[in-house]
Design a protein around this motif. Structure first.
Motif, PDB file in Angstrom:
ATOM      1  N   ASP A  25      11.406  -9.041  16.990  1.00 52.18           N
ATOM      2  CA  ASP A  25      11.319 -10.012  15.969  1.00 52.18           C
ATOM      3  C   ASP A  25      12.639 -10.451  15.793  1.00 52.18           C
ATOM      4  O   ASP A  25      13.330 -10.082  14.493  1.00 52.18           O
ATOM      5  N   GLY A  42       6.800  -9.139  17.830  1.00 56.15           N
ATOM      6  CA  GLY A  42       6.380  -8.254  16.849  1.00 56.15           C
ATOM      7  C   GLY A  42       7.217  -6.790  16.930  1.00 56.15           C
ATOM      8  O   GLY A  42       6.894  -6.149  17.928  1.00 56.15           O
ATOM      9  N   GLY A  80       4.260 -14.065  14.978  1.00 54.23           N
ATOM     10  CA  GLY A  80       5.544 -15.026  14.446  1.00 54.23           C
ATOM     11  C   GLY A  80       5.313 -16.449  14.326  1.00 54.23           C
ATOM     12  O   GLY A  80       6.416 -17.216  14.374  1.00 54.23           O
ATOM     13  N   GLU A  86       6.503  -4.411  15.272  1.00 53.56           N
ATOM     14  CA  GLU A  86       5.468  -3.203  14.954  1.00 53.56           C
ATOM     15  C   GLU A  86       4.689  -2.806  16.408  1.00 53.56           C
ATOM     16  O   GLU A  86       3.828  -1.811  16.370  1.00 53.56           O
ATOM     17  N   ASP A 109       8.836 -14.743  10.951  1.00 52.89           N
ATOM     18  CA  ASP A 109       8.087 -15.677  11.906  1.00 52.89           C
ATOM     19  C   ASP A 109       9.008 -16.793  12.600  1.00 52.89           C
ATOM     20  O   ASP A 109       9.332 -17.799  11.854  1.00 52.89           O
TER      21      ASP A 109
HETATM   22 MG    MG Z   1       4.912 -10.721  13.746  1.00 50.74          MG
END
Ligand code: MG
Ligand code: AMP
Length: 396
Positions: free
Chosen positions: A221, A179, A245, A181, A252
């Motif tokens: 990612d 991720g 993901g 984020e 993902d």
């Molecule tokens: Mg994600």
């Protein structure tokens, strides 16, 4: 694509997972491991006939007369004497019963008279004596194959002289947190970023369950980065857990990358809420659990699915997860398509255990975990659940 029912996922683990190799390890390192063969007493228990009280060893038939004290048998120090007619030996709890004696008069019924003793009550043959082998014979099974070694088993085996046990190797676990984020505690929380909850959750859960520190890697990612990290994890671990993901978003990448690395999918998507996107597959002897990014979903995937997988890898006989039955304290909504797994507080109410549903159950929410003592299973159905209904739950 049809969602796999939870019960079928559990059955799938039962069918497809093989036990890890066994190894012989010292008892003091065995806490938490699962026995691969029955553990048998190395010696009989008690090892020798002994007193169960502080008192005097004597012949029961002599109880009416004044007795001469001829020695002392403290625990660990056998008296080097034979008790004859009219004689007694001072004996302490756990002391070896001297030859010739057939009973122990506890000290509360005995009066000291200078050189000897007098009994105020009679004693029976065998009184206050623990006989050799009365608890266990040498070779008796103390714990069965498939039992997880807890503090009680450690103690029972130590007492019976068992210094090493044959157990299944503990699974090696690797964790990948995906991720862009996701930011770790201590790092600046930039615009649009969130603190990582899954890394700490996964780490704490595996440690709490006795698997030690998992290897944890953080991955962007990015297909290439994920491929590299996943490949290394699969090489090093029996169980690789990824977070995030694994759904159908543009970023993902877990299912694709797993496929590219030769991980064969066993299933993808379970009829549960939260945790629907759970992905499970295998490469050689390594297993991959692709868990969704929402922390509430990770919790469900750990408590229900990872617990079952680990129990199978370790040959645990008890079926996992360990469901219990509790009574729902108040009505809750059902879901007609997916089984709900709800965080609840277990409240003892007049001897009955009631499950009180907690607020803030959404899959991205985790704050109610501080009050959650149970995860309850509400199978999918059209009607809501009513107070008083019995539900299966796992203790968290
Ligand atoms: Mg994600
Ligand atoms: P994903 O499954 O990657 O689509 O993520 C689903 C949701 O979980 C998103 O809102 C993510 O921001 C969030 N999420 C993903 N990873 C983490 C994490 N390590 N800690 C907390 N939330 C996360």
């Amino acid at each position: 694509m049809a969602l796999l029912p939870i019960a079928e996922a559990l059955e799938c683990y039962r069918r497809s997972l093989r036990r890890l190799p066994t190894q012989r390890i010292p008892l003091e390192l065995a806490l938490g491991a699962v026995l691969a063969e029955p553990a048998r007493a190395a010696i009989s228990l008690p090892r020798f006939t002994q007193s169960s009280m502080d008192g005097y060893a004597l012949r029961a038939a002599d109880g009416h007369m004044a007795l001469t004290l001829i020695g002392t048998a403290a625990a660990g120090e056998p008296a080097q004497v034979v008790v004859g007619a009219g004689q007694a030996v001072r004996i302490l709890t756990g002391g070896v019963l001297p030859e010739g004696a057939d009973a122990v008069a506890r000290q509360e019924i005995v009066e000291r008279t200078g050189e000897g003793i007098v009994l105020r009550e009679s004693v029976r043959v065998g009184e206050a004596i623990r006989h050799e082998g009365e608890e266990l014979a040498a070779g008796a099974v103390i714990a069965e194959a498939g039992q997880r070694i807890n503090a009680g088993i450690v103690a029972a085996l130590a007492m019976a002289g068992v210094d090493a046990v044959e157990v299944y190797r503990r699974p090696r676990v690797a964790v990948l947190i995906t991720g862009d984020e996701v930011v770790r505690l201590g790092e600046p929380l930039g615009e649009g970023k969130i603190y990582d909850a899954n890394g700490p959750l996964l780490r704490a859960w595996f440690v709490e369950q006795g698997y030690g520190e998992p290897g944890i890697s953080y991955v962007r990612d990015d297909k290439t980065a994920l491929e590299e990290a996943m490949s290394a994890a699969l090489d090093s671990a029996d169980l690789v857990v990824t977070s995030g993901g694994v759904s159908v978003g543009d970023r993902d990448f877990v299912p694709d990358v797993a496929d590219r690395l030769g991980v064969r999918k066993v299933f993808w998507k379970v009829a549960q809420k939260p945790g629907k996107p759970l992905w499970f597959g295998r490469r050689g002897s390594s297993w991959l659990m692709g868990m969704p990014g929402n922390p509430g979903a990770v919790l469900v995937c750990l408590a229900v699915h990872a617990a079952a997988v680990l129990a199978r890898l370790e040959g645990e006989a008890a079926s996992m997860p360990a469901w219990r039955i509790g009574e729902l304290a108040q009505g809750v909504e059902s879901d007609s398509g997916r089984d709900r797994l709800l965080r609840m507080d277990i409240v003892a109410d007049d001897g009955r255990l009631r499950l009180v549903p907690l607020p803030r159950q959404e899959s991205h929410m985790l704050s109610n975990l501080a009050s959650a003592s149970a995860l309850a299973w509400l199978p999918r159905r059209d009607d809501a659940y009513a107070a008083g209904e019995l539900l299966r739950y796992i203790v968290l």
